[in-house]
Enzyme design. Structure first.
Site, PDB file in Angstrom:
ATOM      1  CG  HIS A  96       1.083  -3.319   2.848  1.00 14.22           C
ATOM      2  ND1 HIS A  96      -0.169  -3.115   3.394  1.00 14.22           N
ATOM      3  CD2 HIS A  96       1.020  -2.808   1.596  1.00 14.22           C
ATOM      4  CE1 HIS A  96      -0.955  -2.520   2.497  1.00 14.22           C
ATOM      5  NE2 HIS A  96      -0.251  -2.322   1.397  1.00 14.22           N
ATOM      6  CD  GLU A 136       0.075   0.855  -4.821  1.00 22.34           C
ATOM      7  OE1 GLU A 136       0.297  -0.362  -4.735  1.00 22.34           O
ATOM      8  OE2 GLU A 136       0.362   1.652  -3.907  1.00 22.34           O
ATOM      9  CG  ASP A 186      -2.846  -2.128  -3.592  1.00 25.84           C
ATOM     10  OD1 ASP A 186      -3.919  -2.546  -3.118  1.00 25.84           O
ATOM     11  OD2 ASP A 186      -1.858  -1.859  -2.888  1.00 25.84           O
TER      12      ASP A 186
HETATM   13  C1  3PY Z   1       1.230  -3.977  -4.602  1.00 23.14           C
HETATM   14  O1  3PY Z   1       1.445  -4.969  -5.312  1.00 23.14           O
HETATM   15  O2  3PY Z   1       0.149  -3.388  -4.536  1.00 23.14           O
HETATM   16  C2  3PY Z   1       2.308  -3.466  -3.790  1.00 23.14           C
HETATM   17  O3  3PY Z   1       2.138  -2.442  -3.158  1.00 23.14           O
HETATM   18  C3  3PY Z   1       3.601  -4.229  -3.729  1.00 23.14           C
HETATM   19  O4  3PY Z   1       4.225  -4.064  -2.518  1.00 23.14           O
HETATM   20 MG    MG Z   2       0.184  -1.746  -3.074  1.00 24.31          MG
END
Ligand code: 3PY
Ligand code: MG
Length: 253
Positions: A46, A147, A173
């Site tokens: 990101h 995530e 995520d």
């Molecule tokens: C998230 O919180 O999804 C991340 O990838 C943190 O960078």
């Molecule tokens: Mg993430």
């Protein structure tokens, strides 16, 4: 080969505090790495960072004691191997959802017979040393991001993959995948329960539990409850919050 301080800290039972950089600047990375972080992650998922700048940022971090790490843009062997060749001493891999994906990730970070990494560590060898090939498999660290709801369902299969060092929670995520609003400090029960389950599976299966957060106070809470890799993000946020605080003072607000 140069030691990986992250491994040493973990072996001593300690905790790793990592910085996180997403701005495409080697000077910015150098400034962050000169703070008291144990490691700094160059975020090529990101962050606004292409490969060449990522390599320069890893060089900049390497002028300090902080361990240079990178987040790959995806679970893709080509980008993982390029970041390792550029001198990353470990990879944070997004969206690792099951055993097959975790094996693909870890395998990309390890030379045969443990994995399928291709040889050509142009900068890895400059930073790591002449005996890089001999020791890289035991030196570089692998952090699989947990995530998604699928990953939470498959924690046991992910955390028992050979060569995986740590799981690393992406709270935003994870929350979205569980039907909640993204947050760096989740409070919804379903997300909190998932985080508890991730930490429990990591501890049961002997891998390090890690998490991303956005504030020192939150990082301390994660450390206090047993997480041993916490990343505080990020350069972008620090820049904005530092400016905001000074502007407020200057305007008497
Ligand atoms: C998230 O919180 O999804 C991340 O990838 C943190 O960078
Ligand atoms: Mg993430």
């Amino acid at each position: 080969m140069r030691e990986n301080r992250i491994r040493t800290i973990w072996a001593e039972g300690g905790k790793v505090l990592s910085g996180w950089v997403g701005l495409p600047t080697s000077l910015g990375a150098e400034i962050m790495a000169n703070q008291d972080f144990d490691a700094v992650v160059v975020d090529t998922q990101h962050g606004m960072i292409g490969f060449q700048v990522a390599a320069e940022m890893l060089q900049a971090i390497s002028t300090t004691a902080a361990v240079p790490l990178a987040r790959a843009p995806w679970n893709d062997p080509s980008s993982i191997m390029k970041l390792l060749d550029a001198g990353a001493y470990g990879i944070v891999c997004p969206m690792v959802n099951n055993r097959a994906q975790c094996e693909a990730f870890v395998g990309a970070c390890r030379y045969a017979p443990q994995g399928y990494r291709s040889f050509g560590p142009a900068r890895g060898m400059l930073y790591g040393g002449e005996d890089y090939l001999e020791h890289a498999n035991d030196t570089l660290v692998t952090l699989a991001m947990i995530e998604t709801s699928e990953a939470v369902e498959k924690l046991d299969e992910i955390t028992t993959v050979d060569g995986l060092d740590a799981v690393f929670i992406g709270p935003a995520d994870l929350a979205i995948s569980l039907g909640c609003a993204p947050s760096m400090e989740p409070t919804e029960k379903i997300v909190v329960d998932a985080i508890d389950a991730i930490q429990a599976a990591a501890e049961k299966n002997g891998v390090i539990a890690g998490v991303y957060c956005a504030a020192g106070a939150v990082a301390k809470r994660w450390f206090d409850r047993g997480f041993r890799f916490v990343a505080i993000g990020s350069d972008t946020r620090f820049l904005a919050s530092g400016a905001e605080a000074e502007i407020k003072v200057a305007r008497g607000g």
